[in-house]
Design an enzyme around this catalytic site. Structure first.
Site, mmCIF file in Angstrom:
data_model
loop_
_atom_site.group_PDB
_atom_site.id
_atom_site.type_symbol
_atom_site.label_atom_id
_atom_site.label_comp_id
_atom_site.label_asym_id
_atom_site.label_seq_id
_atom_site.Cartn_x
_atom_site.Cartn_y
_atom_site.Cartn_z
ATOM 1 N N LYS A 94 53.478 36.416 39.734
ATOM 2 C CA LYS A 94 53.272 36.228 41.171
ATOM 3 C C LYS A 94 52.844 34.789 41.461
ATOM 4 O O LYS A 94 53.401 34.122 42.311
ATOM 5 C CB LYS A 94 52.218 37.221 41.650
ATOM 6 C CG LYS A 94 51.904 37.148 43.114
ATOM 7 C CD LYS A 94 50.997 38.302 43.523
ATOM 8 C CE LYS A 94 50.455 38.090 44.920
ATOM 9 N NZ LYS A 94 49.619 39.207 45.364
ATOM 10 N N GLU A 100 48.474 33.047 30.206
ATOM 11 C CA GLU A 100 49.236 33.740 29.160
ATOM 12 C C GLU A 100 50.732 33.622 29.417
ATOM 13 O O GLU A 100 51.521 33.310 28.520
ATOM 14 C CB GLU A 100 48.856 35.227 29.117
ATOM 15 C CG GLU A 100 47.448 35.523 28.657
ATOM 16 C CD GLU A 100 46.442 35.562 29.807
ATOM 17 O OE1 GLU A 100 46.710 34.951 30.872
ATOM 18 O OE2 GLU A 100 45.384 36.191 29.635
ATOM 19 N N GLY A 155 49.660 42.706 42.515
ATOM 20 C CA GLY A 155 50.239 42.774 41.166
ATOM 21 C C GLY A 155 50.431 44.199 40.661
ATOM 22 O O GLY A 155 51.522 44.593 40.246
ATOM 23 N N ARG A 156 49.365 45.006 40.714
ATOM 24 C CA ARG A 156 49.449 46.353 40.134
ATOM 25 C C ARG A 156 50.204 47.331 41.030
ATOM 26 O O ARG A 156 50.395 48.481 40.668
ATOM 27 C CB ARG A 156 48.045 46.880 39.819
ATOM 28 C CG ARG A 156 47.080 46.845 40.983
ATOM 29 C CD ARG A 156 45.653 47.089 40.502
ATOM 30 N NE ARG A 156 44.676 46.882 41.564
ATOM 31 C CZ ARG A 156 44.190 45.703 41.933
ATOM 32 N NH1 ARG A 156 44.594 44.601 41.329
ATOM 33 N NH2 ARG A 156 43.286 45.601 42.897
ATOM 34 N N GLU A 241 41.419 48.674 38.014
ATOM 35 C CA GLU A 241 41.354 47.355 38.649
ATOM 36 C C GLU A 241 41.182 47.515 40.163
ATOM 37 O O GLU A 241 40.599 46.661 40.827
ATOM 38 C CB GLU A 241 42.616 46.540 38.330
ATOM 39 C CG GLU A 241 42.367 45.047 38.373
ATOM 40 C CD GLU A 241 43.519 44.224 37.828
ATOM 41 O OE1 GLU A 241 43.259 43.301 37.043
ATOM 42 O OE2 GLU A 241 44.678 44.489 38.190
ATOM 43 N N HIS A 272 45.736 66.809 18.685
ATOM 44 C CA HIS A 272 45.351 66.747 17.274
ATOM 45 C C HIS A 272 44.380 65.609 17.043
ATOM 46 O O HIS A 272 44.199 65.165 15.904
ATOM 47 C CB HIS A 272 46.608 66.598 16.409
ATOM 48 C CG HIS A 272 47.556 67.738 16.619
ATOM 49 N ND1 HIS A 272 47.548 68.861 15.813
ATOM 50 C CD2 HIS A 272 48.481 67.959 17.588
ATOM 51 C CE1 HIS A 272 48.459 69.713 16.274
ATOM 52 N NE2 HIS A 272 49.030 69.195 17.354
ATOM 53 N N LYS A 392 38.419 34.497 32.904
ATOM 54 C CA LYS A 392 39.451 33.446 32.899
ATOM 55 C C LYS A 392 38.796 32.075 32.961
ATOM 56 O O LYS A 392 39.128 31.164 32.220
ATOM 57 C CB LYS A 392 40.364 33.584 34.126
ATOM 58 C CG LYS A 392 41.386 34.685 34.054
ATOM 59 C CD LYS A 392 42.351 34.528 35.235
ATOM 60 C CE LYS A 392 43.267 35.723 35.372
ATOM 61 N NZ LYS A 392 44.120 35.673 36.558
HETATM 62 C C1 G6Q Z 1 47.061 42.929 39.310
HETATM 63 C C2 G6Q Z 1 46.251 41.794 38.873
HETATM 64 C C3 G6Q Z 1 46.716 41.152 37.586
HETATM 65 C C4 G6Q Z 1 47.952 40.245 37.733
HETATM 66 C C5 G6Q Z 1 48.108 39.433 36.452
HETATM 67 C C6 G6Q Z 1 49.361 38.584 36.462
HETATM 68 O O1 G6Q Z 1 46.891 43.549 40.321
HETATM 69 O O2 G6Q Z 1 46.127 40.887 39.904
HETATM 70 O O3 G6Q Z 1 46.969 42.106 36.599
HETATM 71 O O4 G6Q Z 1 49.084 41.015 37.997
HETATM 72 O O5 G6Q Z 1 46.981 38.624 36.260
HETATM 73 O O6 G6Q Z 1 49.350 37.691 37.514
HETATM 74 P P1 G6Q Z 1 50.614 36.859 37.871
HETATM 75 O O7 G6Q Z 1 51.702 37.789 38.282
HETATM 76 O O8 G6Q Z 1 50.214 35.927 38.964
HETATM 77 O O9 G6Q Z 1 51.025 36.105 36.618
#
Ligand code: G6Q
Length: 433
Positions: A94, A100, A155-156, A241, A272, A392
């Site tokens: 996003k 990462e 994001g989620r 989250e 199990h 972070k």
């Molecule tokens: C989701 C969070 C988080 C995010 C990641 C990736 O709701 O905000 O999991 O999706 O940190 O972020 P980017 O898409 O900006 O790389």
């Protein structure tokens, strides 16, 4: 926004069709056989879970992989057996600034350019999914190969947006649209159904009942379907989250529990392993048992046995086995306390007809709205995630102190962190790592 959303969906569909038909080719003219989504968190868990969940509908000629972790092992293992000339990366972020993802995207670009001996190869081997079109262009990805979404997509909650590109590539545009239709159906159900028949509302209220009135700390998600093995990890992010918050929307500390710890794995494997605690432990763990009436892979008696196990778990949790019943079975008196089950342990059985893209869409939207219902009742903001930020920032502060050139240098962190950094510095490899 709606026409813009549909325009992106249409462009995604054209791209997915070009990949599937071999119209889109790599830099050397070979068709693409491997697609790797590079993203993390919300830009990884949704497409990863859904691609696995809908593997039955996937184009098996394309190999889909996911790289998320900053651990170089993730990149190394995902690419080790692949030919760069047949591999395409979807850089999914996003913000297009996530550490990462950018580190892995840079590694991917270097891997690709080194093998194909031409920086221009990026154009045929990279596409992007992002809201940050400027940063995408600066990375070197053609705006024509960029699939946009917008700030208002969290994001989620982003699987239904361009973030689902890897999924669409895997299952094809028509199945992807079926999934969206399933989500839409649940949206409409949530919007219009009276509360007493409203599934997300009921699920949310049951969760609150056990969290706030019985003190349950966790909630287990137990899909009785191997395709849904990644669902617990996906719901873990969606729920924890969103609702792992300790202040309400106006910033006041809440004096009640909010979101539970979500965990679980596919049944029957868990039976199990950890189900012992669910049946006879000291903690009360409500759970969702999710299954399908029809199997996508009928095999002898397997499916009836699978569903028998799901139903048996719900039954055993609810009704247990009394000491009298155990005694009547002839169990030695000394063993009766060990062989009896308290019962009265809550579970929701969620049975769907068949694992189709449409059904998966309904299931995902069911949980999204459940999370929203709970957040609304608790008065918290389910759509921020400041808790992720501190780690972070601190990592950025620690990173420059880890190199061997800093060995023995005076450090300005707390004493515990300083000691751990010194320990690491003394043992880390002296080569670049
Ligand atoms: C989701 C969070 C988080 C995010 C990641 C990736 O709701 O905000 O999991 O999706 O940190 O972020 P980017 O898409 O900006 O790389």
């Amino acid at each position: 926004m709606v026409p813009k959303v549909h325009a992106v969906l249409d462009r995604m569909a054209v791209f997915a069709e070009h990949l599937a038909s071999g119209t889109w080719r790599g830099h050397t003219g070979k068709p693409i056989r491997n697609v790797i989504n590079i993203g993390i968190g919300g830009s990884d868990l949704g497409p990863r879970m859904a691609t696995q969940a809908l593997a039955h509908y996937c184009d098996r000629n394309l190999r889909l992989r996911f790289i998320s972790n900053i651990d170089g092992t993730d990149f190394a293992e995902a690419t080790r057996d692949l030919d760069p000339s047949e591999t395409l990366f979807i850089v999914c972020s996003k913000t297009f600034t996530t550490l990462e993802t950018m580190a892995n995207a840079n590694a991917a670009r270097a891997w690709c350019v080194a093998a194909l001996a031409d920086p221009a190869s990026v154009a045929r081997h990279f596409v992007a999914v992002s809201t940050n079109l400027k940063a995408v262009a600066a990375f070197g990805i053609d705006p024509a190969n960029t699939f946009e979404f917008w700030d208002w997509v969290g994001g989620r909650y982003s699987l239904a947006s361009a973030v689902g590109l890897a999924l669409m590539v895997a299952i094809g545009p028509s199945h992807f649209r079926d999934m969206l239709a399933g989500m839409h159906m649940m949206d409409e159900h949530f919007r219009s159904m009276p509360l007493e028949r409203n599934l997300p509302a009921i699920l949310g209220l049951i969760g609150i009942w056990y969290s706030n009135f019985f003190g349950c700390e966790s909630h287990a998600v137990l899909p009785y379907d191997q395709y849904l093995a990644a669902l617990p990890a996906y719901l873990q992010q969606l729920d924890m989250e969103s609702n792992g918050k300790r202040v309400d929307r106006s910033g006041r500390l809440v004096d009640f529990d909010t979101g539970p710890i979500i965990w679980g794995q596919a049944g029957t494997n868990g039976q199990h392993a950890f189900h012992q605690l669910l049946h006879q432990g000291t903690r009360l763990v409500p759970c969702d048992l999710i299954g399908f009436c029809q199997s996508l892979n009928p095999l002898g008696e397997h499916h009836d046995l699978l569903i028998a196990n799901l139903l048996a778990q719900a039954q055993a949790l609810a009704f247990g086995k009394t000491a009298q019943e155990a005694t009547a079975e002839g169990i030695t008196p000394a063993l009766v306390p060990h062989r009896s089950f308290p019962g009265n342990r809550p579970s929701n059985v969620i049975l769907l007809e068949r694992l189709t893209p449409h059904a998966l869409g309904q299931l995902i939207a069911l949980y999204e709205h459940k999370v929203f219902v709970q957040g609304a009742i608790w008065g918290i903001d389910s759509f921020d995630q400041w808790g992720v930020e501190l780690g972070k920032t601190l990592a950025q502060r620690i990173n420059p102190d880890l190199g061997t050139h800093k060995r023995g240098a005076e450090l300005k962190h707390d004493s515990s962190t300083n000691a751990l950094i010194h320990y690491y510095q003394a043992r880390r490899s002296t080569t670049k790592q």
